[in-house]
Design a protein around this motif. Structure first.
Motif, PDB file in Angstrom:
ATOM      1  N   CYS A 102      49.307  36.371  34.501  1.00  0.00           N
ATOM      2  CA  CYS A 102      47.865  36.186  34.565  1.00  0.00           C
ATOM      3  C   CYS A 102      47.377  36.817  35.860  1.00  0.00           C
ATOM      4  O   CYS A 102      47.851  36.449  36.949  1.00  0.00           O
ATOM      5  CB  CYS A 102      47.498  34.704  34.511  1.00  0.00           C
ATOM      6  N   ILE A 103      46.451  37.765  35.752  1.00  0.00           N
ATOM      7  CA  ILE A 103      46.018  38.545  36.911  1.00  0.00           C
ATOM      8  C   ILE A 103      44.496  38.506  37.012  1.00  0.00           C
ATOM      9  O   ILE A 103      43.793  38.675  36.017  1.00  0.00           O
ATOM     10  CB  ILE A 103      46.488  40.009  36.788  1.00  0.00           C
ATOM     11  N   ARG A 104      44.016  38.308  38.216  1.00  0.00           N
ATOM     12  CA  ARG A 104      42.577  38.310  38.465  1.00  0.00           C
ATOM     13  C   ARG A 104      42.116  39.730  38.802  1.00  0.00           C
ATOM     14  O   ARG A 104      42.835  40.498  39.425  1.00  0.00           O
ATOM     15  CB  ARG A 104      42.245  37.360  39.618  1.00  0.00           C
ATOM     16  N   TYR A 105      40.894  40.057  38.373  1.00  0.00           N
ATOM     17  CA  TYR A 105      40.334  41.367  38.684  1.00  0.00           C
ATOM     18  C   TYR A 105      38.918  41.234  39.229  1.00  0.00           C
ATOM     19  O   TYR A 105      38.218  40.251  38.964  1.00  0.00           O
ATOM     20  CB  TYR A 105      40.324  42.266  37.440  1.00  0.00           C
ATOM     21  N   ASP A 106      38.511  42.253  39.987  1.00  0.00           N
ATOM     22  CA  ASP A 106      37.100  42.421  40.338  1.00  0.00           C
ATOM     23  C   ASP A 106      36.431  43.371  39.340  1.00  0.00           C
ATOM     24  O   ASP A 106      35.304  43.137  38.916  1.00  0.00           O
ATOM     25  CB  ASP A 106      36.964  42.977  41.757  1.00  0.00           C
ATOM     26  N   LYS A 107      37.164  44.438  38.999  1.00  0.00           N
ATOM     27  CA  LYS A 107      36.694  45.364  37.970  1.00  0.00           C
ATOM     28  C   LYS A 107      37.866  45.698  37.056  1.00  0.00           C
ATOM     29  O   LYS A 107      38.999  45.895  37.514  1.00  0.00           O
ATOM     30  CB  LYS A 107      36.119  46.645  38.588  1.00  0.00           C
ATOM     31  N   LEU A 108      37.557  45.769  35.756  1.00  0.00           N
ATOM     32  CA  LEU A 108      38.589  45.955  34.749  1.00  0.00           C
ATOM     33  C   LEU A 108      38.295  47.215  33.931  1.00  0.00           C
ATOM     34  O   LEU A 108      37.154  47.445  33.524  1.00  0.00           O
ATOM     35  CB  LEU A 108      38.627  44.750  33.811  1.00  0.00           C
ATOM     36  N   LEU A 109      39.327  48.008  33.689  1.00  0.00           N
ATOM     37  CA  LEU A 109      39.229  49.142  32.781  1.00  0.00           C
ATOM     38  C   LEU A 109      40.181  48.927  31.605  1.00  0.00           C
ATOM     39  O   LEU A 109      41.385  48.754  31.798  1.00  0.00           O
ATOM     40  CB  LEU A 109      39.594  50.450  33.485  1.00  0.00           C
ATOM     41  N   THR A 110      39.630  48.947  30.408  1.00  0.00           N
ATOM     42  CA  THR A 110      40.466  48.932  29.212  1.00  0.00           C
ATOM     43  C   THR A 110      40.694  50.372  28.776  1.00  0.00           C
ATOM     44  O   THR A 110      39.766  51.069  28.374  1.00  0.00           O
ATOM     45  CB  THR A 110      39.801  48.141  28.074  1.00  0.00           C
TER      46      THR A 110
END
Length: 449
Positions: A102-110
């Motif tokens: 489980c990883i937290r992000y500020d910005k995510l790219l799929t």
């Protein structure tokens, strides 16, 4: 800034390199379900037939390069199962160890790409049934070839189907292509597809029309296939029935998805959810001609979209300008090029159109080795606006299709296409380039309508 990228191939790593360049404090985590990063999927048929010597030649950068040289947290075998866009969490499991993450992000790219679509036929799990999407697919097919095969059945007559038909035929195998419709390569118009059919016949590739695969037969290994018409003995079934976006893990997020599961994005590659971006074969592309979003998964689009996504995630303002639908394919001795809309596609889009076909030569006819070149232009009936082009021949196709793509991008008319200052010398061209000869006749047709 904590960036998380789902997918370690073209779009994902194009974005990662922009983040590395433009955000010096970036923490970049890439979650790749497979074992390999940054490989050239479009080169896979040429490894199978031996033109490219090794699977390793398709790998642009290794996982270790991203880790050790660029300092990225580049993970493999990490399958994403869920995205929580409210808490900004990405979770899943390691497919090798079974361990959860489980990883937290500020910005995510799929940038999760797509998978080959394989219908649920009876016998689809038999050994000898393949698709061509990953390096593991290629290695499995090559091992099967080494063990000895004689007969190959390909399901699907699109680009991948034709490329694989060529590959197996060059290896000396008997090849048949099963097509549900009455035409091979349906992105082309019927007159142009006829040239492809004739090339297949010249090289002993059998194309079977209106044949629908119903069952794959065998005990452990494929021995035959049954269609709606008859049964064929075969050693291999190669499925080239299209691509489906890998977006199952987004269905509960509120992210706007198309009917096929592809992700809608704006020109900045943003989804409708804040701080979530998408690019590549999992995303939609804006078509500059029809002015609607469509799903056209190609490596060129993936690299461009990934780069634009990375720039915008890093705070740089750059728009993805859309596509004109340009592609080219080598099939035996022919090159098949297309950009923009065919007649069929213009009709489906509700555009009143005209078209013009010319048969010309690649260069001055008196200079040795001039080859035949067939050019078709589709243009708007009311004003001659170029809508699309198709070019087929043994040489010179790439040059012409790229000129037509540039003309489409800049919304040129056939009259303006006629006015272009294109290069000429007898070894390279005629005084009137074939696409300009087509444009001249198109202008005359507009005047006569």
């Amino acid at each position: 800034m904590k960036y998380v990228i789902i997918g370690g191939d073209a779009a994902g790593m194009s974005a990662a390199m922009q983040l590395l360049k433009h955000d010096l404090s970036a923490e970049i985590t890439i979650l790749e379900q497979g074992a390999v990063y940054s490989y050239a999927q479009c080169g896979m048929p040429y490894v199978i037939n031996g033109v490219v010597k090794s699977v390793n030649d398709l790998v642009v950068r290794s996982v270790e390069t991203y880790r050790n040289k660029f300092g990225m947290d580049a993970r493999v075998h990490h399958q994403v199962k869920k995205v929580d866009t409210e808490e900004k969490l990405v979770s899943g499991r390691n497919v090798k160890t079974g361990e959860s993450f489980c990883i937290r992000y500020d910005k995510l790219l799929t940038a999760s790409g797509g998978s080959s679509f394989i219908p649920n036929w009876k016998g689809v799990d038999l050994q000898g049934v393949y698709s061509v999407k990953t390096l593991a697919d290629v290695e499995a097919i090559m091992k099967k070839v080494e063990n000895g095969i004689e007969d190959v059945t390909i399901v699907g007559g699109g680009y991948v189907g034709l490329e694989m038909a060529e590959s197996f035929r060059l290896l000396g195998k008997r090849v048949r292509i099963l097509i549900r419709s009455r035409q091979v390569a349906k992105t082309f118009d019927e007159e142009m597809a006829k040239l492809i059919e004739e090339e297949a016949e010249r090289h002993g590739i059998e194309i079977l029309y209106e044949e629908v695969l119903e069952e794959i037969i065998g005990e452990h290994f494929v021995t035959s296939v049954r269609t709606n018409k008859r049964t064929y003995e075969t050693d291999v079934v190669l499925v080239a029935a299209g691509l489906r976006p890998n977006t199952e893990f987004l269905k509960e997020t509120g992210i706007h998805l198309a009917k096929n599961g592809a992700i809608y994005v704006n020109e900045w590659m943003e989804t409708n959810v804040v701080d979530v971006y998408a690019a590549g074969d999992c995303a939609m592309q804006y078509n500059r001609i029809t002015q609607v979003d469509e799903y056209t998964p190609l490596g060129t689009h993936a690299n461009k979209q990934g780069r634009v996504a990375g720039l915008n995630m890093a705070g740089k303002h750059r728009a993805f300008k859309g596509i004109t639908g340009t592609s080219i394919l080598k099939f035996m001795d022919l090159a098949l090029g297309k950009t923009g809309l065919s007649d069929r596609e213009a009709f489906a889009a509700g555009i009143a159109y005209l078209s013009m076909i010319v048969r010309s030569k690649t260069h001055a006819s008196y200079y040795p080795n001039a080859r035949s070149l067939t050019v078709k232009l589709t243009f708007r009936r009311e004003d001659g606006l170029l809508l699309g082009g198709q070019v087929i021949g043994k040489a010179g196709v790439d040059k012409r299709i790229d000129v037509l793509s540039t003309a489409l991008f800049n919304e040129m008319t056939v009259e303006e296409l006629e006015d272009l200052d294109l290069s000429y010398a007898p070894p390279f061209n005629s005084t009137w380039d074939p696409i300009q000869s087509a444009a001249r006749k198109a202008v005359a047709k507009l005047e006569d309508k």
